[in-house]
Design an enzyme around this catalytic site. Structure first.
Site, short mmCIF file in Angstrom:
data_model
loop_
_atom_site.label_atom_id
_atom_site.label_comp_id
_atom_site.label_asym_id
_atom_site.label_seq_id
_atom_site.Cartn_x
_atom_site.Cartn_y
_atom_site.Cartn_z
N GLU A 256 0.87 -1.18 0.00
CA GLU A 256 0.00 0.00 0.00
C GLU A 256 0.89 1.22 0.00
O GLU A 256 1.94 1.24 0.66
CB GLU A 256 -0.90 0.03 1.23
CG GLU A 256 -1.72 1.33 1.29
CD GLU A 256 -2.86 1.33 2.29
OE1 GLU A 256 -2.82 0.52 3.23
OE2 GLU A 256 -3.77 2.15 2.12
N CYS A 453 -6.60 1.25 2.48
CA CYS A 453 -7.50 2.39 2.35
C CYS A 453 -7.24 3.19 1.09
O CYS A 453 -8.16 3.83 0.57
CB CYS A 453 -7.38 3.28 3.59
SG CYS A 453 -8.05 2.48 5.05
N ASN A 583 -12.41 -3.06 0.34
CA ASN A 583 -11.37 -3.19 1.36
C ASN A 583 -11.97 -2.93 2.73
O ASN A 583 -12.29 -1.80 3.05
CB ASN A 583 -10.26 -2.16 1.10
CG ASN A 583 -9.24 -2.14 2.21
OD1 ASN A 583 -8.54 -3.14 2.44
ND2 ASN A 583 -9.14 -1.04 2.93
N GLU A 584 -12.15 -3.97 3.47
CA GLU A 584 -12.68 -3.91 4.84
C GLU A 584 -13.79 -2.87 5.01
O GLU A 584 -13.84 -2.14 5.99
CB GLU A 584 -11.56 -3.71 5.87
CG GLU A 584 -10.77 -2.44 5.80
CD GLU A 584 -9.74 -2.29 6.93
OE1 GLU A 584 -9.69 -1.22 7.52
OE2 GLU A 584 -9.00 -3.26 7.22
O1 AHR Z 1 -2.55 -1.41 6.64
C1 AHR Z 1 -2.91 -0.12 6.97
C2 AHR Z 1 -4.42 0.09 6.88
O2 AHR Z 1 -5.08 -0.76 7.75
C3 AHR Z 1 -5.02 -0.22 5.55
O3 AHR Z 1 -4.93 0.83 4.67
C4 AHR Z 1 -6.44 -0.52 5.87
O4 AHR Z 1 -7.00 -1.43 4.98
C5 AHR Z 1 -6.37 -1.04 7.28
O5 AHR Z 1 -7.28 -0.42 8.09
#
Ligand code: AHR
Length: 852
Positions: A256, A453, A583-584
């Site tokens: 990320e 995120c 994503n979550e």
């Molecule tokens: O890994 C850091 C963050 O943690 C990521 O962006 C998100 O998916 C999670 O909340």
């Protein structure tokens, strides 16, 4: 005193058994202002509405999940209503500004369905919502107070909490009551309930308390728990059970762009803000000239946007500087250079009017001393790209780059870039070799990208759009990175696919499920505030973008998007097989509707692509439950689970996946890490992760993919800790956690062999701190043992596998061990005796046995 006697009587009544239990009691539902209103919904109970007893220490039964962590996620004035079917409905206020309230429902007050945040009053704000029901019309009414823009009391009606009538001015009767609890006066609602409901809440509280006690256990404090323990002895033997297949994608990496992982990190570009596109949208104090400075006062630097190099890259620099002076870039905390290295410089330039001139580029040190210099070909008054190569004979982490004209002619400059020639696999516009190699050393089977995120973004306008990240660099449309900086997209989708290929890893891109991050700070979207979604009329185009991404990766070079890939230099497809959607996210109606549309479209056009769904940010709770429900109903091939949790959770949840249904979706454990206070990667966290990996390998049939998160962090520029690999401008600093991932990655197998571990010591706490995984690599025939000892004492095992025709006696092992707080430990090579296998205190030992 009266209170205590009363309570004793009640408790006695309860203890005496079911016969004397009351039929009913009262429940008081409330929130407090403690912790800045972040503590959610609490309950207390009473038999007579006078003497109240709190349930737990203000145990939270419902958290508010609206908006950003910290400044939002607050609960104000919750109001509960129980419908005739027994369901509970809760509304609450969220903040002082938005015309939105929160709603959730529950059958038992313990498990709550997805929250929604109806934006019913965009004209003003919405405070202290009250909920009532009209049996005749079958409608709920929500009334509230407003004191911004429009002052007064308003209300809407709804049958389903999805569609609402137009807000009307209305009367407001506060039905809250005041209760005194432990001397504190609290406002909330009182409801008569059957006694079983109180019992359920009390039991849930006890269970939660027990879980928290276990999960807060810290191996770092185990010296107290195991004070009298000497060594532990046992025997490890292979069982006859049929080996279990381990997924061939079992271990990968999660990339990320957080902590400057891309620009200033893995992406080898050395010039910061090369396109002059930084702005206050990225960071309050930034502008187009951030990280650029004049070499002398007389230099004039201006930003212009008339007739730019490319419309997506609007801003460029106009420089008027006397001969010998120019503009200096400070790089990302300096420009690192290595002795003997070549640096390729590229600059877009044009002279003003009809003039011509040459560009001079110098690498200088902080005192202005020239380390290397080069001159471009002649610059004309039309935009052109000018390239030179510089060589350096010193190593320095904080050099600078000076650009000037030879004769002091006014010029426009843009996309000022400098790359080391030596990138990973010598790719142009490539990856920093040392960081990439550190990743490669983990032998990842896949790479997830671009987040996290970052994939779903901070609000709709911040969603990651892959099409902005491909094509010529000057045409890429960078944007604000939600972690507080700028992403140039120099490391875009082409570079990502290429990197995967260079690593021999499968690409696993993740796209937003048509909704932005649930923690977005941007609200007020007409179709639902936070969490909002892409408007339905725009969904077809968004879905087409996702289908185009698949075509970009896999399409023939004659297809629209396959051609673009070919033009970038890769006529062959990238063989994409997996794509994450979401994503979550909060699993709300808005999410489900959009996810389902995307999922069906992918399945229809690309039936061979495996879609990965999502189940929220925790290992339990509403999003986990609802995410899995959706997975079951749509038969999604894989579900992405995330949890950052305590070492104690890993120790006490070793059977987490043993219980998973093998006929359902597979799991991609996309983000996990052991977190302790201070958020460091230590032997303690690393061994908790190693222990979990042993349990994951045992479940490698259902847990198809795993990746620790986050992967990269530039020291001094982190927004998240711990990360797996830290780096600065010239060195890479893998953590202890990295070595666990590396050891597992380098010693993967494709079959899990069941084994039994008989310990002389029968203490369950001891047992839970020893983990093992025995796998076979069927290609080499090797048997690989991974043994984790999270105890402060040695574990001595007899592990003789010679009857199964494996090497015995003294063998070579890799051992990662250290003091429990050690942050520097690295694997060492050791000689271990299989007849008396000594696992050092706090260690991970990896033994590879050859078949005889
Ligand atoms: O890994 C850091 C963050 O943690 C990521 O962006 C998100 O998916 C999670 O909340």
């Amino acid at each position: 005193m009266r209170g205590i006697i009363f309570l004793l009587l009640v408790l006695l009544t309860i203890q005496m058994g079911h016969a004397s239990e009351p039929d009913s009691a009262y429940i008081f539902a409330y929130s407090t202002t403690k912790n800045d209103n972040h503590n959610g919904l609490h309950f207390a109970w009473s038999l007579d509405k006078k003497q109240w007893q709190g349930i737990g220490q203000e145990r939270t039964y419902l958290w508010s999940d609206y908006g950003r962590w910290g400044s939002q996620k607050k609960m104000f004035d919750p109001d509960l209503y129980r419908s005739s079917d027994g369901d509970w409905h809760c509304v609450w206020g969220l903040n002082d500004n938005d015309g939105v309230f929160a709603y959730a429902s529950s059958g038992d007050l313990i498990s709550w369905k997805s929250q929604s945040y109806p934006l019913v009053y965009p004209e003003g704000n919405l405070k202290s919502p009250l909920l009532s029901y009209d049996h005749k019309s079958g409608e709920y009414t929500i009334v509230w107070q407003s004191d911004k823009n429009t002052v007064g009391n308003y209300g809407v009606k709804t049958k389903d909490f999805k569609t609402f009538s137009t807000p009307q001015k209305t009367a407001y009767f506060d039905k809250k009551e005041t209760v005194t609890l432990e001397g504190e006066s609290l406002r909330g609602t009182i409801h008569k309930v059957e006694w079983a409901q109180i019992e359920k809440l009390l039991n849930a509280d006890k269970l939660e308390e027990l879980k928290q006690k276990l999960y807060s256990e810290r191996p770092a404090e185990d010296t107290i728990l195991f004070a009298g323990l000497k060594s532990v002895e046992g025997t490890l033997s292979l069982s006859e059970d049929k080996p279990r297949k381990i997924s061939d994608l079992f271990m990968g990496v999660f990339f990320e762009d957080i902590n400057y992982a891309a620009d200033g990190g893995l992406y080898a570009e050395l010039i910061q803000n090369r396109g002059f596109e930084y702005s206050s949208t990225d960071r309050k104090e930034w502008n187009s000239l951030s990280y650029w400075k004049k070499s002398a006062n007389e230099v004039q630097l201006n930003i212009d946007s008339i007739s730019p190099v490319h419309e997506n890259n609007k801003h460029y620099l106009t420089m008027m500087a006397p001969k010998g002076q120019g503009v200096i870039n400070e790089g990302f905390d300096g420009v690192p250079i290595l002795a003997g290295e070549y640096y390729d410089v590229g600059i877009y330039a044009r002279t003003k009017d009809q003039n011509t001139d040459y560009l001079i580029v110098q690498i200088i040190d902080s005192t202005g001393q020239v380390i290397s210099e080069g001159k471009t070909r002649q610059v004309s008054n039309k935009w052109g790209q000018y390239e030179i190569t510089l060589q350096t004979n010193v190593t320095m982490s904080n050099a600078q780059v000076l650009v000037m004209t030879e004769n002091g002619t006014a010029v426009d400059l843009d996309m000022i870039s400098m790359f080391p020639r030596n990138t990973f696999h010598n790719r142009k516009n490539g990856m920093r070799a040392d960081i990439a190699q550190t990743i490669a050393d983990m032998k990842p089977k896949f790479v997830r990208f671009p987040g996290g995120c970052v994939a779903h973004g901070d609000g709709l306008e911040n969603i990651y759009h892959w099409k902005n990240t491909i094509g010529p660099l000057e045409s890429r449309k960078g944007q604000r990175n939600l972690w507080g900086y700028h992403q140039s997209y120099g490391l875009g989708y082409y570079e990502y696919f290429q990197f995967c290929e260079d690593l021999g890893a499968a690409p696993v891109p993740v796209v937003a499920a048509g909704v932005p991050c649930q923690n977005s700070g941007h609200h007020g979207h007409p179709i639902g505030g936070q969490q909002c979604g892409i408007a339905m009329e725009d969904m077809d185009a968004y879905i087409q973008d996702i289908l185009d991404l698949i075509e970009y990766a896999n399409g023939d070079k004659h297809t629209t998007w396959g051609r673009k890939r070919a033009e970038a230099g890769h006529p062959e497809p990238f063989d994409l097989k997996y794509i994450g959607v979401g994503n979550e996210d909060l699993i709300t109606d808005i999410f489900v509707e959009r996810f389902t549309m995307i999922y069906k479209a992918i399945k229809q056009k690309y039936p061979n692509i495996n879609v990965i769904g999502t189940s929220g940010p925790f290992y339990e709770g509403t999003d986990y439950v609802e995410g899995w429900k959706l997975a079951d109903s749509l038969e999604i091939p894989l579900i992405d689970e995330h949890y950052y949790t305590s070492p104690g959770w890993f120790i006490h949840n070793q059977d987490f996946y043993d219980k998973y249904d093998r006929t359902k979706s597979k799991v991609y454990l996309g983000e996990y890490a052991a977190h302790i206070s201070g958020r460091a990667s230590t032997i303690e966290t690393a061994l908790a992760e190693a222990l979990h990996l042993c349990n994951l390998e045992r479940n490698g049939d259902v847990v198809a993919m795993t990746s620790y998160a986050p992967l990269l962090a530039k020291q001094g520029n982190t927004q998240w800790n711990p990360d797996l690999i830290y780096f600065d401008n010239i060195s890479v600093k893998p953590t202890v956690g990295y070595y666990v991932q590396q050891l597992f990655g380098q010693n993967s197998g494709d079959e899990y062999l069941f084994s039994s571990l008989e310990l002389v010591n029968s203490d369950i706490a001891v047992k839970r701190r020893i983990a093992r995984s025995v796998v076979r690599d069927t290609k080499t025939g090797d048997l690989i043992l991974k043994l984790v000892n999270l105890l402060p004492v040695e574990v001595r095992l007899k592990a003789d596998f010679s009857p199964q025709q494996y090497q015995g006696g003294v063998v070579e092992a890799k051992v990662l061990t250290g003091n429990i707080q050690d942050r520097q430990a690295m694997p060492k090579t050791a000689r271990l005796n299989m007849g008396n296998l000594i696992l050092e205190p706090y260690s991970l030992s990896i033994i590879r046995l050859k078949a005889k």
